[in-house]
Scaffold this motif. Structure first.
Motif, PDB file in Angstrom:
ATOM      1  N   GLY A  98       0.815  -1.209   0.000  1.00 23.25           N
ATOM      2  CA  GLY A  98       0.000   0.000   0.000  1.00 23.25           C
ATOM      3  C   GLY A  98       0.846   1.256   0.000  1.00 23.25           C
ATOM      4  N   SER A  99       1.934   1.251   0.802  1.00 25.83           N
ATOM      5  CA  SER A  99       2.725   2.474   0.901  1.00 25.83           C
ATOM      6  C   SER A  99       3.519   2.726  -0.376  1.00 25.83           C
ATOM      7  CB  SER A  99       3.662   2.410   2.114  1.00 25.83           C
ATOM      8  OG  SER A  99       4.614   1.390   1.928  1.00 25.83           O
ATOM      9  N   GLY A 100       3.570   1.727  -1.271  1.00 21.06           N
ATOM     10  CA  GLY A 100       4.238   1.938  -2.552  1.00 21.06           C
ATOM     11  C   GLY A 100       3.493   2.923  -3.425  1.00 21.06           C
ATOM     12  N   SER A 101       2.182   3.017  -3.213  1.00 25.64           N
ATOM     13  CA  SER A 101       1.345   3.965  -3.951  1.00 25.64           C
ATOM     14  C   SER A 101       1.470   3.792  -5.471  1.00 25.64           C
ATOM     15  CB  SER A 101       1.683   5.390  -3.528  1.00 25.64           C
ATOM     16  OG  SER A 101       0.703   6.236  -4.027  1.00 25.64           O
ATOM     17  N   VAL A 102       1.256   4.847  -6.212  1.00 22.89           N
ATOM     18  CA  VAL A 102       1.135   4.705  -7.671  1.00 22.89           C
ATOM     19  C   VAL A 102       2.478   4.442  -8.345  1.00 22.89           C
ATOM     20  CG1 VAL A 102       0.393   5.815  -9.779  1.00 22.89           C
ATOM     21  CG2 VAL A 102      -0.900   6.153  -7.668  1.00 22.89           C
ATOM     22  N   LYS A 112       8.461   3.671  -4.417  1.00 22.51           N
ATOM     23  CA  LYS A 112       9.457   4.481  -3.714  1.00 22.51           C
ATOM     24  C   LYS A 112      10.802   4.462  -4.436  1.00 22.51           C
ATOM     25  CE  LYS A 112       7.247   3.446   0.656  1.00 22.51           C
ATOM     26  NZ  LYS A 112       7.307   2.656   1.875  1.00 22.51           N
ATOM     27  N   GLY A 133       5.554   0.415  -7.127  1.00 21.41           N
ATOM     28  CA  GLY A 133       4.216   0.996  -7.106  1.00 21.41           C
ATOM     29  C   GLY A 133       3.205   0.277  -7.989  1.00 21.41           C
ATOM     30  N   PHE A 134       2.021   0.869  -8.094  1.00 17.95           N
ATOM     31  CA  PHE A 134       0.935   0.260  -8.864  1.00 17.95           C
ATOM     32  C   PHE A 134       1.318   0.122 -10.331  1.00 17.95           C
ATOM     33  CE2 PHE A 134      -3.145   0.856 -11.208  1.00 17.95           C
ATOM     34  CZ  PHE A 134      -3.685  -0.378 -10.881  1.00 17.95           C
TER      35      PHE A 134
END
Lengths: 388, 623
Positions: free
Chosen positions: A253-257, A260, A292-293
């Motif tokens: 989730g914290s990877g986001s779109v 990192k 990310g996503f």
């Protein structure tokens, strides 16, 4: 001879090869990333091992692609199957015990080898006479059941779980006893539902004795029940059995779109996502946190780039055995990908399954590449049949 | 197309559908619910560390620095570099061994015990442990040169409190200690070093003002609670989002004048006593001292048990601020108040009383200090000569209530409200009070005792300074204060006006002038020095007024005298009011008056005079 080899290689499916190579490259990068969080040089350098194994895997891949799979089946199916059985027995006797299971023999895992051996053996059986008979069906069932039971004894529930759908799909494609298979499938689903339902009911009980009684009826080990419980009630045991999955979910989730950035995943680097699983069963969490996503979409697309060409080869194959190998291998890979990712994001209970091409693991990488080599061989040699 | 081909197409659809399910789930987790994961991540990986601001300085009214911060050279240990596998004790041992090595290499004694290391590991592993503080310059330089040889240790400069004038104004300033900040004990994600904290005096009273606003730094911690090692930190983005810079503390300018303070302390050297100098125009404290005193530098960075014991042990009690926290009988310095009580009720200025050396009240016999009697005197003469019989008679005539009211109107019996802690209210006894504490009712003898400042009456030197200031300024009782706020926002606050007529106050002031001119307090005005058999006299450059006092306490063996002076100067327009007390003195006029003279001389100067002879009524040394 070399000219023949090259002309055969030319006729392989290039989309499949390219996607597979990309996946292996991604895997190497993220094993490097996961290893960089560790202080031990040997672990930091596991990505070298992955790269070397992949290099060897490519040799096997192209070698198998250039060999006529039908000759190979006639020649090697029985020895491979027998060898796999011997190794499965040997691992139970001599295997090193790691994390409460005997899965390792020397430097490889026999259960991974067994996957391809079973698929090949069933394809081989399909080429024999009398395969519409119920007897043949029983023989196929036994060919699956014996190694499956040995694998379950290790215990390696995950491997058994991916092998069963692969075999079942092969039987559907061979159109053997379809009605029976459908019935079997329904029974399996029902059993799974029943087990899950029992755990659910047991967990809602306040009475410990009653809970014990319900659990004693399930044919599952304690850690398996724990995993099902975590799956049903993820918030109950975040520091215990549910820890890995919880941390994986936070990582993803914290990877986001956009993620990192490679090597910048904090949960992995800070040891929240346990280092013992970050480059194996939970490597998807590292990939998702750092890429990310968008990175995940690319990953899923690349997997389709391996799976759909395999199915295309099966579809085009005029030979039943080739079709069986291609669908079996594709199903095996799909099950690995789906179960591994679904487990990482909490859609499925925790199961120790590697993510093909990405997870560190020599045996499985070679096995998957060899299987796809066979699929390519189907692609190459079916056209030959069409020409002649 | 045969059925198996249809099946393969269906299988392809299942694959695509399966990946679609995964993709949608990932979209939900990574795009829609990012905040949730980010928050969970922050909760487990980010720790807030308090960053104190630089403590402000303390200045006197002329800008001289009384307290400031100096750099303290420290070596700190980054515990994460010493992490060992297994039990925490392995890590403690590793740190311990490294400290030993370093202490051998630098040739310095260890300052940190294994217990402290263990405690730090348990409670604050995310922040470095200070293993040496306040190193001398050369050791620190040696460490800095060789610090690469000691991985895991780093140089660090922190602030430490220092008091440049040592003992000067120690009781006013107080000192600082170090402690955990309050209110965060149960918040494990809020780390702090031991923070500087005022422990006494203005350091404590104005602690928030001096310490500024604490900021906040964010650090990342790994799954074991350590800060990531530098190699790992470089991999990650800065955790600094949300850092709050600390605000430095403000400088505190006091009303003290260090010249007056120094001279007051000089006069108290070697005795047990206290003195307070006020500006009668607004209540500003020009000097406040208590003896014996201490050096606040002994108390920083931390107060050791030995030093603490030496501050609190009787009888010296060096740490006690006698000027505000100890009650004494005021003795004859109370008589101006009795006089005002009398003038306000029945007593006329010209009413006389004949002192015959003893005052009889029923069976009670109270001796005047002049056992042959002062003869017939009026109120003004009675103050000048400090006649006990006169005031006993006056008090009996006007009644105890008038005297009690007068005393309370000057603020006796309640705290003055000065801006340092530990003030004692003193006691102005009345019938109710006596009954509560002694289970006895008020006797006329009690009135007599109170009128001459004895008995159950207790006052602090500060309260008597307020009395002196009130008489000096014509009747305004100010709240004494130490913090000189900016011009315009003046803190001077009149607590009340004493309810007496200007004429009465003027009469008392005049009598107090007579005390220093011709009465018991001549030594306040004139200093006599004998040099080569020749007497030289030095007179203050200004006129002044005052009152002596000698309070006898105890009986038999423990009988002793506490000696007092209250005074103000210049007489016409007073700018200074002083009260001074010396325990176990001889008498106010002999013991304290010369000291007060010197303090006043340091403010107003003195000049040699000739031709002054002892007056006819020369009561030096008696009251």
């Amino acid at each position: 001879m070399i000219a023949t080899f090259l002309s055969k290689i030319k006729r392989t499916d290039w989309v499949l090869t390219v996607c597979m190579t990309c996946l292996i490259a991604i895997g190497t990068a993220f094993i490097w990333s996961a290893g960089s969080a560790r202080q031990i040089a040997a672990i930091q350098n596991i990505w070298h091992v992955h790269a070397y194994t992949a290099a060897f895997g490519f040799i096997v891949y192209f070698a198998l692609a250039s060999i006529d799979y039908r000759k190979l089946l006639d020649f090697a199916a029985i020895p491979a199957y027998a060898g796999a059985l011997v190794l499965l027995v040997a691992v139970l006797k001599f295997g090193a015990e790691v994390y409460g299971g005997r899965r390792w023999l020397w430097f490889f895992q026999p259960s991974e080898l067994a996957k391809i051996a079973v698929i090949v053996f069933i394809a081989y059986l399909a080429g024999r006479e009398g395969r519409r008979s119920f007897k043949w069906f029983l023989a196929t069932g036994a060919a699956f059941a014996v190694p499956a039971l040995l694998i379950l004894t290790e215990p390696d529930l995950g491997t058994a779980l991916v092998l069963a759908p692969a075999v079942m799909v092969m039987l559907f494609v061979a159109r053997v006893w379809t009605k029976g298979l459908v019935a079997l499938l329904l029974v399996a689903l029902l059993a799974a539902g029943l087990v899950l339902g029992t755990v659910y009911v047991a967990e809602r009980q306040n009475d410990e004795a009653r809970k014990e009684q319900l659990y004693s009826r399930l044919p599952l080990r304690e850690h398996q029940i724990k995993r099902l419980r975590v799956f049903l009630f993820p918030e109950r045991d975040l520091r215990g059995a549910g820890y890995n999955q919880h941390q994986a979910l936070i990582s993803i989730g914290s990877g986001s779109v956009w993620g990192k950035g490679l090597r910048k995943g904090e949960l992995k680097a800070l040891g929240y996502l346990p280092q013992s699983v970050s480059m194996n069963d939970f490597i998807f969490a590292v990939v998702a946190e750092e890429s990310g996503f968008m990175g995940n979409l690319l990953l899923l697309t690349l997997y389709l780039g391996v799976l759909l060409p395999s199915l295309r080869i099966a579809f085009k194959s005029t030979d039943e055995r080739g079709r069986l190998i291609a669908t079996g291998v594709a199903t095996l890979i799909f099950c690995h990908v789906y179960i591994n990712i679904a487990m990482s994001i909490g859609l499925m209970p925790i199961t120790g399954l590697p993510l093909p091409f990405i997870s560190a693991g020599r045996t499985f990488l070679i096995v998957v590449m060899a299987s796809l080599g066979l699929v390519q061989s189907v692609a190459v040699h079916n056209e030959e049949i069409a020409e002649t | 197309m045969n059925p198996s081909r249809w099946f393969i197409v269906a299988l392809g659809a299942v694959f695509v559908f399966g990946e679609l399910v995964l993709g949608i789930s990932l979209f939900r987790i990574q795009v829609l619910n990012v905040a949730e994961s980010r928050e969970s991540q922050a909760i487990q990986t980010i720790r807030r560390v308090r960053v104190p601001g630089m403590r402000g300085r303390i200045l006197d009214r002329n800008g001289r620095v009384l307290a400031e911060c100096r750099p303290s050279r420290c070596i700190q240990c980054n515990l994460e570099e010493f992490q060992r596998r297994g039990a925490a004790s392995n890590t403690v041992a590793a740190v311990d061994a490294a400290i030993d090595d370093l202490s051998r290499a630098l040739g310095i004694q260890r300052q940190t015990s294994p217990r402290e290391i263990e405690r730090h590991l348990q409670t604050a592993s995310a922040i470095p442990l200070v293993v040496w503080q306040d190193l001398d310059e050369s050791t620190f330089a040696r460490f800095c040169e060789r610090s690469h040889e000691f991985p895991g240790f780093a140089d660090h400069v922190s602030a430490e409190r220092t008091y440049p004038f040592g003992t000067l104004a120690a009781h006013v300033l107080g000192y600082t200690g170090r402690g955990d900040p309050e209110g965060f004990e149960n918040d494990p994600v809020y780390f702090s070093e031991k923070e500087m904290k005022g422990r006494d005096g203005v350091e404590s009273y104005y602690n928030r003002f001096l310490s500024g606003v604490t900021g906040e730094k964010r650090v990342r911690v790994d799954a074991r609670g350590f800060r990531p090692t530098r190699a790992r930190q470089n991999l990650m983005d800065d955790a600094g989002d949300g850092d709050v810079a600390p605000a430095n503390g403000l400088d505190l300018t006091l009303t003290l004048d260090i010249r007056i303070q120094a001279s007051l302390e000089r006069e108290l050297e070697g005795v047990t006593g206290a003195g307070v100098v006020l500006d009668p125009r607004d209540g500003a404290v020009l000097a406040l001292a208590s003896a014996p005193t201490f050096n606040p530098n002994e108390c920083v960075p931390t107060l050791t048990h030995a030093v603490y014991a030496s501050l609190t042990n009787a009888p010296a009690k060096r740490g006690q601020n006698r000027a505000i926290s100890e009650g004494y009988a005021p003795g004859s310095t109370f008589k101006p108040i009795t006089a005002l009580a009398g003038l306000a009720t029945a007593w006329m200025p010209e009413d006389e009383y004949n002192c015959q050396g003893v005052y009889r009240l029923g069976d009670l016999r109270l001796h005047c200090w002049d056992r042959y009697g002062h003869g017939s005197l009026n109120l003004s003469e009675a103050i000048e000569q400090s006649c006990n019989s006169f005031f006993c008679n006056l008090g009996t005539a006007v009644g105890s209530n008038a005297v009690i009211t007068a005393a309370r109107s000057f603020g006796l019996g309640s705290r003055t409200g000065i801006d340092i802690g530990g003030e004692y209210s003193g006691v102005v006894p009345d019938d109710e009070w006596k009954f509560r504490w002694y289970n006895e009712h008020w006797y006329p003898g009690d009135t007599c005792q109170m009128c001459i400042g004895q008995g159950m009456l207790l006052v602090t030197p500060l309260q008597m300074a307020v009395v002196a200031a009130t008489l000096a300024n014509g009747g305004r009782v100010y709240r004494p204060y130490l913090y000189a706020r900016k011009e315009g926002a003046h803190t001077a606050s009149v607590v009340r006006r004493i309810p007496y007529e200007a004429d009465a106050i003027e009469l008392v002031r005049k009598s107090m002038k007579a005390v220093v001119d011709t009465g018991t307090g001549r030594a306040i005005l004139v200093r006599t020095e004998t040099e080569d058999g020749r007497r030289r006299r030095f007179r203050l450059k200004v006129d002044c007024a005052g009152k002596t006092g000698t309070a006898e306490i105890g009986r038999g063996e423990t009988k002793r005298k506490n000696t007092w002076i209250i005074a103000f100067a210049p007489y016409e327009q007073p700018t200074v009011a002083i009260a001074m007390l010396v325990e176990r003195g001889e008498s106010g006029g002999k013991t304290v008056a010369p000291r007060v003279h010197k303090v006043l001389a340091s403010i107003f100067g003195e000049e040699e005079v000739t031709g002054i002879r002892p007056a006819a009524h020369y009561y030096e040394g008696r009251d």
